[in-house]
Each structure stands twice: as C-alpha cells, then as structure tokens.
Design an enzyme around this catalytic site. Structure first.
Site, PDB file in Angstrom:
ATOM      1  N   ASP A   1       0.861  -1.185   0.000  1.00 15.71           N
ATOM      2  CA  ASP A   1       0.000   0.000   0.000  1.00 15.71           C
ATOM      3  C   ASP A   1       0.898   1.236   0.000  1.00 15.71           C
ATOM      4  O   ASP A   1       1.926   1.247   0.688  1.00 15.71           O
ATOM      5  CB  ASP A   1      -0.902   0.006   1.250  1.00 15.71           C
TER       6      ASP A   1
ATOM      7  N   PHE B   1      -6.695  -4.489  -4.777  1.00 14.37           N
ATOM      8  CA  PHE B   1      -7.651  -3.455  -4.360  1.00 14.37           C
ATOM      9  C   PHE B   1      -7.129  -2.045  -4.639  1.00 14.37           C
ATOM     10  O   PHE B   1      -7.923  -1.105  -4.674  1.00 14.37           O
ATOM     11  CB  PHE B   1      -7.927  -3.536  -2.847  1.00 14.37           C
TER      12      PHE B   1
ATOM     13  N   THR C   1     -16.404  -3.330  -9.959  1.00 13.68           N
ATOM     14  CA  THR C   1     -17.534  -2.541  -9.476  1.00 13.68           C
ATOM     15  C   THR C   1     -18.735  -2.591 -10.418  1.00 13.68           C
ATOM     16  O   THR C   1     -18.573  -2.768 -11.629  1.00 13.68           O
ATOM     17  CB  THR C   1     -17.095  -1.064  -9.303  1.00 13.68           C
TER      18      THR C   1
ATOM     19  N   TYR D   1     -14.197   6.580 -13.677  1.00  7.03           N
ATOM     20  CA  TYR D   1     -13.901   5.522 -12.694  1.00  7.03           C
ATOM     21  C   TYR D   1     -14.368   4.155 -13.218  1.00  7.03           C
ATOM     22  O   TYR D   1     -13.615   3.197 -13.236  1.00  7.03           O
ATOM     23  CB  TYR D   1     -14.591   5.850 -11.358  1.00  7.03           C
TER      24      TYR D   1
ATOM     25  N   LEU E   1     -22.864   7.776   1.446  1.00 10.37           N
ATOM     26  CA  LEU E   1     -24.101   8.114   2.150  1.00 10.37           C
ATOM     27  C   LEU E   1     -24.140   7.620   3.604  1.00 10.37           C
ATOM     28  O   LEU E   1     -24.462   8.399   4.518  1.00 10.37           O
ATOM     29  CB  LEU E   1     -25.296   7.542   1.367  1.00 10.37           C
TER      30      LEU E   1
ATOM     31  N   ILE F   1     -29.441  15.604   0.462  1.00  9.54           N
ATOM     32  CA  ILE F   1     -29.959  14.525  -0.395  1.00  9.54           C
ATOM     33  C   ILE F   1     -29.795  14.980  -1.846  1.00  9.54           C
ATOM     34  O   ILE F   1     -30.341  16.026  -2.233  1.00  9.54           O
ATOM     35  CB  ILE F   1     -31.449  14.235  -0.095  1.00  9.54           C
TER      36      ILE F   1
ATOM     37  N   ARG G   1     -30.066   2.021  -4.038  1.00 12.62           N
ATOM     38  CA  ARG G   1     -28.807   1.267  -4.137  1.00 12.62           C
ATOM     39  C   ARG G   1     -28.926  -0.062  -3.405  1.00 12.62           C
ATOM     40  O   ARG G   1     -29.743  -0.228  -2.493  1.00 12.62           O
ATOM     41  CB  ARG G   1     -27.651   2.067  -3.501  1.00 12.62           C
TER      42      ARG G   1
ATOM     43  N   ARG H   1     -26.614  14.586  -8.201  1.00 12.50           N
ATOM     44  CA  ARG H   1     -25.153  14.524  -8.343  1.00 12.50           C
ATOM     45  C   ARG H   1     -24.857  13.923  -9.716  1.00 12.50           C
ATOM     46  O   ARG H   1     -25.450  12.908 -10.079  1.00 12.50           O
ATOM     47  CB  ARG H   1     -24.585  13.640  -7.218  1.00 12.50           C
TER      48      ARG H   1
HETATM   49  N1  UFG Z   1     -25.955  10.529  -1.580  1.00 14.85           N
HETATM   50  C1  UFG Z   1     -26.658  11.634  -1.122  1.00 14.85           C
HETATM   51  N2  UFG Z   1     -26.004  12.503  -0.301  1.00 14.85           N
HETATM   52  C2  UFG Z   1     -24.709  12.344   0.057  1.00 14.85           C
HETATM   53  C3  UFG Z   1     -24.000  11.218  -0.416  1.00 14.85           C
HETATM   54  C4  UFG Z   1     -24.661  10.344  -1.249  1.00 14.85           C
HETATM   55  O1  UFG Z   1     -27.829  11.824  -1.435  1.00 14.85           O
HETATM   56  O2  UFG Z   1     -24.177  13.195   0.787  1.00 14.85           O
HETATM   57  C5  UFG Z   1     -26.644   9.579  -2.457  1.00 14.85           C
HETATM   58  C6  UFG Z   1     -25.978   9.456  -3.802  1.00 14.85           C
HETATM   59  O3  UFG Z   1     -26.415  10.437  -4.690  1.00 14.85           O
HETATM   60  C7  UFG Z   1     -26.386   8.035  -4.199  1.00 14.85           C
HETATM   61  C8  UFG Z   1     -26.500   7.295  -2.862  1.00 14.85           C
HETATM   62  O4  UFG Z   1     -26.589   8.313  -1.883  1.00 14.85           O
HETATM   63  O5  UFG Z   1     -27.621   8.065  -4.816  1.00 14.85           O
HETATM   64  C9  UFG Z   1     -25.296   6.428  -2.577  1.00 14.85           C
HETATM   65  O6  UFG Z   1     -24.144   7.218  -2.755  1.00 14.85           O
HETATM   66  P1  UFG Z   1     -22.682   6.745  -2.306  1.00 14.85           P
HETATM   67  O7  UFG Z   1     -21.759   7.883  -2.611  1.00 14.85           O
HETATM   68  O8  UFG Z   1     -22.726   6.231  -0.920  1.00 14.85           O
HETATM   69  O9  UFG Z   1     -22.402   5.517  -3.248  1.00 14.85           O
HETATM   70  P2  UFG Z   1     -22.413   5.454  -4.840  1.00 14.85           P
HETATM   71  O10 UFG Z   1     -23.626   4.685  -5.205  1.00 14.85           O
HETATM   72  O11 UFG Z   1     -22.241   6.765  -5.493  1.00 14.85           O
HETATM   73  O12 UFG Z   1     -21.014   4.758  -5.117  1.00 14.85           O
HETATM   74  C10 UFG Z   1     -20.808   3.404  -4.898  1.00 14.85           C
HETATM   75  C11 UFG Z   1     -19.327   3.129  -4.662  1.00 14.85           C
HETATM   76  C12 UFG Z   1     -18.530   3.468  -5.895  1.00 14.85           C
HETATM   77  C13 UFG Z   1     -19.104   2.761  -7.056  1.00 14.85           C
HETATM   78  C14 UFG Z   1     -20.551   3.115  -7.209  1.00 14.85           C
HETATM   79  C15 UFG Z   1     -21.200   2.404  -8.351  1.00 14.85           C
HETATM   80  O13 UFG Z   1     -18.887   3.879  -3.592  1.00 14.85           O
HETATM   81  O14 UFG Z   1     -17.193   3.084  -5.718  1.00 14.85           O
HETATM   82  O15 UFG Z   1     -21.234   2.742  -6.033  1.00 14.85           O
HETATM   83  O16 UFG Z   1     -22.256   3.199  -8.810  1.00 14.85           O
HETATM   84  F1  UFG Z   1     -18.470   3.108  -8.198  1.00 14.85           F
END
Ligand code: UFG
Length: 328
Positions: free
Chosen positions: A32, A73, A117, A141, A190, A207, A221, A282
């Site tokens: 790492d 990883f 992923t 990504y 999230l 949100i 999700r 987002r």
């Molecule tokens: N979200 C919010 N507010 C926040 C953070 C997130 O509303 O402050 C929402 C996002 O828009 C999304 C959901 O919560 O709809 C989940 O978001 P995360 O950031 O927790 O996770 P992601 O789905 O964006 O990302 C995850 C992994 C990534 C991967 C992706 C695949 O962390 O590595 O899934 O889509 F690439």
C-alpha cells in the site's frame, strides 16, 4: 504455507480481507502506498509501503516472497473525482494496474482476484443487473475498472493469467469486532455521512435529488456488508485454486434501498435525528442499481450474513460511534 499479496490492503475493502485470509491459512503481504489507506488497518500484518506503479518495487516484492495469489484493491475510487481528474484514474487504475499484471506474469504469478464494481455497467437497462449486462460505464472511474478487466481478460488468453472479477454494489458497514471500518478523506458515501450527521459531527446531510423515477424520488442502491464482500473473496480464491475458470461475479444483496430509507434506518439504529436538506442531483448517479448475485451464490456457495440494511448500518454505527475520528 500459501502467500497472498494484497494491494491496497490498508484501504476500506482490502483491510477487511486480511483477517479472513489469515483464518483460511494464508500468509499475507500487504502492499500500500498509504495515500488513502491507514497503517492502523494493517495492524498485525506485514506491510510493504510502496507504489504498484513502480516496477522495481513490485519485482522486489515478488522475488522476496513466494506469492501464490494476488488480491488487487489498490485504486482511486471516487466517481466524482474521476470526472474532475480522469488522468489520475487512468494512471492509477489502468497504467499502474497493467504494471501489476505484467510484474505478476514476469514472476510466474497467475491467480488474481480483482476488486471491480457495478460502475462498469453504467446506466442499467434491466434490474436486477446480472454479469451478462452490457458494460457501458458513465464515468471515468467505471471505465478504468472496465479497462482493467479487459486487460486481464486479454492476458488470460495470451499468458495464462487467471483473473476473477468481483463486481461490488455499495460496500458498507464495519468489521464485527469493531476494530476496522470506513474512513475516507474526504468522505463522500451516504451511510458514513448520515451517521456522522446523527452523531452531530456534521451539521446536515444533503440529499442529492428527489426527482428520480423511484418510489420516493431518491436514488436506490444495493448495500452489501464489507464482511460479506471479504467472505466472497475467500470463496473466489478457493474457486480459482480449485481450477475454476476466469470469470466475473456480482456481489450485492439484491435488495434496493432509497436514500431516504437509508436515512430512516440510520435514525432508527442511532435513535437520533439526521438533519437533511434537499440538493440537486449529483452528476453520474444512476437512479437505481440493484444486482443479481445468483451466480456467486450458485458457483461460490456465497451466502451474505448481513442481508438487510439495518444489520449493515448497525455495524457501521458501532464503528463510527467508537471511532468518531476514524483511524486518527
Ligand atoms: N448521496 C446523497 N447525499 C450524500 C452522499 C450520497 O444523497 O451526501 C446519495 C448518492 O447520490 C447516491 C446514494 O446516496 O444516490 C449512494 O451514494 P454513495 O456515494 O454512498 O455511493 P455510490 O452509489 O455513489 O457509489 C458506490 C461506490 C462506488 C461505485 C458506485 C457504483 O462507492 O465506488 O457505487 O455506482 F463506483
């Protein structure tokens, strides 16, 4: 004794595989560069600090240890950052990834478990997403992870590399013993953000959009516990060592939860309110991502032990409550 090289083993997902590897009789060498990983997450394991982009460093690792398999990883993993700075993602995930693959082959190491992923699928055309779904990423990504899969697949044909691609849905939670958990800087995910808000460490949670075509308008999700992911890695290793063919497996619970449902679950588990405000969508967020992990269940005999969101959030909450500053 068989030895596993774990790149990115000080990171969130890699570090949760170390103890299970040891329990299955593996000697573990972690590589790492500690750019985002945490030394404390590797406590009790051999850590070689260096970068997989450095061929001499990797050759030294492979010649000083008899490595039987690699769990890869090490990567940059923020969707948003990959849009802002794609070159960093192509360098770390593709160029340095190729460096790892060629170093493995130069040193006669063929077995590889790759941290992939659901972002390689892009906007799904069918739910749940199976491994046969087309791979058309919607952000750099996802592309870099898909290109790595492609490179490894071609090297499997030409040079006998034996890769297994594990395509995670949304990794969450912390180890049962409460010793390791999620600590990203900056945190963008999230569940940890909602927990930090409940704990009063953050003012409010935004949100990102409530006008999606989902039940309550917020994104859905498929959350999967980090220990269940680790268990799938052990089974994938066993599969490879037993002569299994290179392939890909989705890893998710097959259950979708909206952003609002996640927030409600955090409120229930913590017994505290999560202050929220509405924000814009987002960029790059598909409305719904739910995976089918039937293949992993059938072929690997994988059975998640945390099949529902509440049990996942409980472990995450315990980690954040005990470690409000993460590893520092
Ligand atoms: N979200 C919010 N507010 C926040 C953070 C997130 O509303 O402050 C929402 C996002 O828009 C999304 C959901 O919560 O709809 C989940 O978001 P995360 O950031 O927790 O996770 P992601 O789905 O964006 O990302 C995850 C992994 C990534 C991967 C992706 C695949 O962390 O590595 O899934 O889509 F690439």
């Amino acid at each position: 004794m068989k030895t596993a090289l774990v790149t990115g083993g000080a990171g969130y997902i890699g570090s949760h595989c170390l103890k299970p590897l040891k329990a299955e009789g593996w000697d573990v060498v972690v590589v790492d560069n500690l750019s985002t990983g945490h030394k404390k997450a590797v406590t009790g394991f051999k850590l070689e600090t260096g970068d997989i982009g450095d061929p001499d460093f990797l050759d030294k690792i492979f010649s000083s240890h008899t490595i039987d398999a690699v769990l890869h990883f090490a990567a940059s993993a923020y969707v948003g950052e990959s849009v802002q700075n794609p070159a960093k993602y192509y360098r770390n995930n593709v160029v340095n990834g190729l460096n790892l693959l060629t170093s493995m082959l130069r040193n006669g190491v063929k077995d590889l478990i790759f941290s992939s992923t659901c972002a390689t699928y892009g906007n799904p055309t069918e739910i749940p997403i199976t491994e046969k779904h087309s791979q058309t990423p919607v952000n750099p990504y996802g592309y870099t992870k898909m290109v790595f899969e492609r490179m490894a697949t071609d090297l499997a044909r030409s040079s006998g590399l034996r890769p297994v691609f594990l395509r995670y849905f949304n990794a969450a939670g912390a180890s049962d013993d409460g010793l390791i958990g999620e600590d990203h800087d900056p945190e963008t995910h999230l569940i940890p953000l909602a927990i930090a808000t409940a704990l009063g460490l953050r003012g409010e949670l935004t949100i990102f959009g409530d006008d999606y075509p989902t039940n309550d308008g917020t994104c859905v999700r498929d959350y999967i516990h980090i220990s269940d992911l680790a268990d799938a890695h052990m089974r994938a290793l066993e599969y490879l060592r037993g002569g299994g063919e290179p392939t890909a497996f989705n890893l998710g619970n097959g259950e979708g939860y909206s952003v609002r449902q996640v927030i409600e679950t955090v409120e229930k588990v913590s017994g505290k309110p999560v202050k929220v405000k509405m924000g814009a969508r987002r960029e790059g967020d598909p409305p719904t991502l739910i995976g089918s992990a039937e293949k992993a269940r059938k072929v690997l005999g994988w059975q998640p032990k945390f099949p529902d969101l509440e049990s996942i959030v409980k472990t995450a909450y315990k980690w954040h409550e005990t470690n409000p500053n993460g590893y520092s």
